[in-house]
Design a protein around this motif. Structure first.
Motif, PDB file in Angstrom:
ATOM      1  N   ARG A  50      16.243   5.120   6.253  1.00 42.89           N
ATOM      2  CA  ARG A  50      17.407   5.997   6.293  1.00 42.89           C
ATOM      3  C   ARG A  50      17.842   6.296   7.728  1.00 42.89           C
ATOM      4  NH1 ARG A  50      18.887   8.460   1.611  1.00 42.89           N
ATOM      5  NH2 ARG A  50      19.971  10.080   2.803  1.00 42.89           N
ATOM      6  N   SER A  51      16.947   6.130   8.687  1.00 42.69           N
ATOM      7  CA  SER A  51      17.302   6.394  10.081  1.00 42.69           C
ATOM      8  C   SER A  51      17.925   5.187  10.767  1.00 42.69           C
ATOM      9  CB  SER A  51      16.057   6.833  10.864  1.00 42.69           C
ATOM     10  OG  SER A  51      15.116   5.767  10.943  1.00 42.69           O
ATOM     11  N   LEU A  52      18.015   4.052  10.074  1.00 41.68           N
ATOM     12  CA  LEU A  52      18.568   2.852  10.704  1.00 41.68           C
ATOM     13  C   LEU A  52      20.008   3.031  11.182  1.00 41.68           C
ATOM     14  CD1 LEU A  52      17.090  -0.060   8.559  1.00 41.68           C
ATOM     15  CD2 LEU A  52      16.456   0.659  10.865  1.00 41.68           C
ATOM     16  N   PRO A  53      20.924   3.632  10.377  1.00 43.06           N
ATOM     17  CA  PRO A  53      22.293   3.819  10.902  1.00 43.06           C
ATOM     18  C   PRO A  53      22.327   4.649  12.181  1.00 43.06           C
ATOM     19  CG  PRO A  53      22.247   4.146   8.537  1.00 43.06           C
ATOM     20  CD  PRO A  53      20.823   4.049   8.970  1.00 43.06           C
ATOM     21  N   GLY A  54      21.573   5.760  12.207  1.00 38.99           N
ATOM     22  CA  GLY A  54      21.516   6.567  13.420  1.00 38.99           C
ATOM     23  C   GLY A  54      20.858   5.832  14.569  1.00 38.99           C
ATOM     24  N   THR A  55      19.841   5.003  14.260  1.00 35.80           N
ATOM     25  CA  THR A  55      19.168   4.230  15.302  1.00 35.80           C
ATOM     26  C   THR A  55      20.100   3.191  15.901  1.00 35.80           C
ATOM     27  OG1 THR A  55      17.068   4.545  14.136  1.00 35.80           O
ATOM     28  CG2 THR A  55      17.143   2.836  15.811  1.00 35.80           C
ATOM     29  N   ILE A  60      13.438  12.561  12.653  1.00 37.69           N
ATOM     30  CA  ILE A  60      12.946  13.764  11.968  1.00 37.69           C
ATOM     31  C   ILE A  60      13.901  14.171  10.851  1.00 37.69           C
ATOM     32  CG2 ILE A  60      12.522  16.231  12.263  1.00 37.69           C
ATOM     33  CD1 ILE A  60      11.361  15.628  14.992  1.00 37.69           C
ATOM     34  N   ASN A  61      15.201  14.080  11.109  1.00 37.82           N
ATOM     35  CA  ASN A  61      16.180  14.406  10.078  1.00 37.82           C
ATOM     36  C   ASN A  61      16.053  13.456   8.890  1.00 37.82           C
ATOM     37  OD1 ASN A  61      18.435  15.746   8.950  1.00 37.82           O
ATOM     38  ND2 ASN A  61      19.767  14.103   9.651  1.00 37.82           N
ATOM     39  N   SER A  62      15.873  12.186   9.163  1.00 38.87           N
ATOM     40  CA  SER A  62      15.684  11.208   8.085  1.00 38.87           C
ATOM     41  C   SER A  62      14.381  11.465   7.333  1.00 38.87           C
ATOM     42  CB  SER A  62      15.692   9.786   8.656  1.00 38.87           C
ATOM     43  OG  SER A  62      16.912   9.511   9.314  1.00 38.87           O
ATOM     44  N   LEU A  63      13.360  11.911   8.042  1.00 37.40           N
ATOM     45  CA  LEU A  63      12.091  12.215   7.392  1.00 37.40           C
ATOM     46  C   LEU A  63      12.243  13.386   6.432  1.00 37.40           C
ATOM     47  CD1 LEU A  63       9.079  11.533   7.239  1.00 37.40           C
ATOM     48  CD2 LEU A  63       8.689  13.123   9.127  1.00 37.40           C
ATOM     49  N   GLU A  64      12.983  14.403   6.821  1.00 30.59           N
ATOM     50  CA  GLU A  64      13.224  15.537   5.933  1.00 30.59           C
ATOM     51  C   GLU A  64      14.012  15.101   4.693  1.00 30.59           C
ATOM     52  OE1 GLU A  64      12.070  18.557   6.126  1.00 30.59           O
ATOM     53  OE2 GLU A  64      10.987  18.156   7.999  1.00 30.59           O
ATOM     54  N   GLU A  65      15.016  14.240   4.886  1.00 32.20           N
ATOM     55  CA  GLU A  65      15.780  13.741   3.746  1.00 32.20           C
ATOM     56  C   GLU A  65      14.909  12.915   2.811  1.00 32.20           C
ATOM     57  OE1 GLU A  65      19.052  11.582   5.306  1.00 32.20           O
ATOM     58  OE2 GLU A  65      20.119  13.351   6.055  1.00 32.20           O
ATOM     59  N   THR A  73       0.826  -1.209   0.000  1.00 32.30           N
ATOM     60  CA  THR A  73       0.000   0.000   0.000  1.00 32.30           C
ATOM     61  C   THR A  73       0.862   1.260   0.000  1.00 32.30           C
ATOM     62  OG1 THR A  73      -0.121  -0.163   2.414  1.00 32.30           O
ATOM     63  CG2 THR A  73      -1.941  -1.114   1.159  1.00 32.30           C
ATOM     64  N   ALA A  74       2.111   1.134   0.493  1.00 36.18           N
ATOM     65  CA  ALA A  74       3.006   2.300   0.516  1.00 36.18           C
ATOM     66  C   ALA A  74       3.302   2.799  -0.886  1.00 36.18           C
ATOM     67  CB  ALA A  74       4.312   1.937   1.228  1.00 36.18           C
ATOM     68  N   ARG A  75       3.195   1.922  -1.878  1.00 31.01           N
ATOM     69  CA  ARG A  75       3.463   2.349  -3.260  1.00 31.01           C
ATOM     70  C   ARG A  75       2.439   3.359  -3.739  1.00 31.01           C
ATOM     71  NH1 ARG A  75       6.154  -0.896  -7.463  1.00 31.01           N
ATOM     72  NH2 ARG A  75       5.991   0.273  -9.393  1.00 31.01           N
ATOM     73  N   PHE A  76       1.226   3.277  -3.221  1.00 34.99           N
ATOM     74  CA  PHE A  76       0.142   4.142  -3.697  1.00 34.99           C
ATOM     75  C   PHE A  76      -0.173   5.260  -2.709  1.00 34.99           C
ATOM     76  CE2 PHE A  76      -0.411  -0.207  -5.180  1.00 34.99           C
ATOM     77  CZ  PHE A  76      -0.405  -0.030  -6.545  1.00 34.99           C
ATOM     78  N   LEU A  77       0.503   5.281  -1.550  1.00 33.51           N
ATOM     79  CA  LEU A  77       0.303   6.342  -0.569  1.00 33.51           C
ATOM     80  C   LEU A  77       1.631   7.082  -0.396  1.00 33.51           C
ATOM     81  CD1 LEU A  77      -1.780   4.372   2.090  1.00 33.51           C
ATOM     82  CD2 LEU A  77      -2.631   5.906   0.305  1.00 33.51           C
ATOM     83  N   PRO A  78       1.771   8.257  -1.000  1.00 37.62           N
ATOM     84  CA  PRO A  78       3.067   8.957  -0.956  1.00 37.62           C
ATOM     85  C   PRO A  78       3.566   9.225   0.456  1.00 37.62           C
ATOM     86  CG  PRO A  78       1.600   9.961  -2.580  1.00 37.62           C
ATOM     87  CD  PRO A  78       0.778   8.985  -1.805  1.00 37.62           C
ATOM     88  N   GLN A  79       2.670   9.614   1.375  1.00 38.26           N
ATOM     89  CA  GLN A  79       3.098   9.924   2.734  1.00 38.26           C
ATOM     90  C   GLN A  79       3.640   8.690   3.447  1.00 38.26           C
ATOM     91  OE1 GLN A  79       3.385  12.933   3.900  1.00 38.26           O
ATOM     92  NE2 GLN A  79       2.529  13.799   2.025  1.00 38.26           N
ATOM     93  N   LEU A  80       2.973   7.556   3.250  1.00 44.34           N
ATOM     94  CA  LEU A  80       3.458   6.315   3.856  1.00 44.34           C
ATOM     95  C   LEU A  80       4.776   5.892   3.229  1.00 44.34           C
ATOM     96  CD1 LEU A  80       3.003   3.985   5.796  1.00 44.34           C
ATOM     97  CD2 LEU A  80       1.616   2.851   4.030  1.00 44.34           C
ATOM     98  N   ARG A  81       4.924   6.115   1.921  1.00 43.76           N
ATOM     99  CA  ARG A  81       6.188   5.788   1.257  1.00 43.76           C
ATOM    100  C   ARG A  81       7.327   6.640   1.797  1.00 43.76           C
ATOM    101  NH1 ARG A  81       4.384   6.124  -3.514  1.00 43.76           N
ATOM    102  NH2 ARG A  81       5.048   8.227  -4.051  1.00 43.76           N
ATOM    103  N   VAL A  82       7.064   7.926   2.017  1.00 42.25           N
ATOM    104  CA  VAL A  82       8.085   8.805   2.584  1.00 42.25           C
ATOM    105  C   VAL A  82       8.450   8.349   3.993  1.00 42.25           C
ATOM    106  CG1 VAL A  82       8.499  11.157   3.409  1.00 42.25           C
ATOM    107  CG2 VAL A  82       7.470  10.790   1.173  1.00 42.25           C
TER     108      VAL A  82
END
Length: 301
Positions: free
Chosen positions: A144-149, A236-241, A128-137
């Motif tokens: 992208r936050s996995l290394p920081g996590t 939040i930083n990963s979300l902006e990226e 479903t993430a393919r068709f929902l841009p916000q969920l895909r982001v």
């Protein structure tokens, strides 16, 4: 000399890609696939009710086969949309994910194992993430936050270990239920990170010494406020990226469409110029005298 164009010819592949792209980029196609994913999720939930699953076993099995057939047609259409550039299909992570989810359902090992098959069907819900841009982001941001996590987990584990050892040294006799061993101390501090049971822990420590306030206060400050805020900052930083990447991909796609449209307008003009140049060459050749006639005239002279 006639040229026979088969399906392997570039023109045929472009035609196939154009036809499939018209389907996959249509709004009704996205709605149909999204509805199919939701139906698959509902069927998976209904199978958890043993009575209903036993009574409607054949109908549920038929519906599952129909869903699998629909997903197979969808992935074939998406692959056909890249018939003129197959490598681009495999460069998209979502295409690889969809292909893996659909292709694994046909493997004998998966189809014969009920648990693996249900896990695979559960993975379809993530599509479903393919068709929902916000969920895909959001999913890209989590990835992208996995290394920081991971860095956060290492620092948090080190902090827990140090405070657990200190707690065991001071409280293993007075409060063996919470600090009787390293494992119990780690579990107690992990719960205290969420501020759960902090009041009981503080009252139990005061019965031993007033200096325990310093221990609990420093731990809560470091674990519950500093580390958690650091984790929130990383996410939040990963979300902006992820948002910037999504916007960049949209701009690149828009520029590609605009360039394609400009190329489509320039192509007829180029053909007209080529035809005009050929016509000018033909006229020039006709206006020039024949060399053989000039040789004959020179011989007579």
């Amino acid at each position: 000399m006639p040229v026979h164009s088969g399906w392997g010819e570039p023109s045929a592949r472009r035609l196939l890609a154009h036809r499939c792209r018209e389907i996959t980029e249509a709004r009704w196609f996205a709605v149909a696939v999204m509805s199919l994913i939701l139906v698959n999720a509902v069927l998976l939930g209904l199978e958890t009710y043993s009575g209903f699953a036993a009574e409607w076993h054949q109908a549920l099995r038929l519906a599952e086969h129909l869903c699998l057939a629909g997903f197979t047609v969808e992935i074939l259409l998406r692959f056909g949309a890249h018939a003129d550039r197959p490598r681009d299909f495999f460069r998209d992570p979502w295409n690889l994910f969809d292909l893996a989810v659909v292709a694994c359902a046909f493997l004998p090992v998966v189809s014969e194992n009920t648990t693996l098959l249900r896990l695979l069907r559960l993975a379809r819900v993530l599509r479903t993430a393919r068709f929902l841009p916000q969920l895909r982001v959001l999913m890209v941001a989590v990835a992208r936050s996995l290394p920081g996590t991971l860095s956060f987990l290492l620092v948090g584990a080190l902090l827990l270990y140090v405070y657990a050892m200190v707690g065991w040294l001071f409280f293993h006799e007075s409060d063996p239920a919470h600090f009787g061993s390293l494992g119990r101390a780690l579990l107690t501090l992990l719960l205290l990170m969420t501020l759960d049971g902090l009041g009981d822990a503080v009252h139990g420590g005061l019965a031993y010494s007033r200096w325990t306030l310093l221990y609990y206060g420093a731990y809560v400050l470091m674990a519950s406020f500093v580390l958690v805020n650091v984790l929130i900052g990383v996410v939040i930083n990963s979300l902006e990226e992820a948002k910037e990447l999504e916007q960049q991909e949209e701009r690149e796609q828009q520029e590609g469409l605009e360039q394609g449209g400009q190329a489509g307008h320039e192509l007829p003009e180029l053909r007209q110029r080529i035809v005009a140049a050929r016509q000018a060459l033909d006229d020039l050749e006709q206006s020039l005298p024949d060399p053989q006639v000039q040789l004959a005239d020179g011989g007579r002279r």
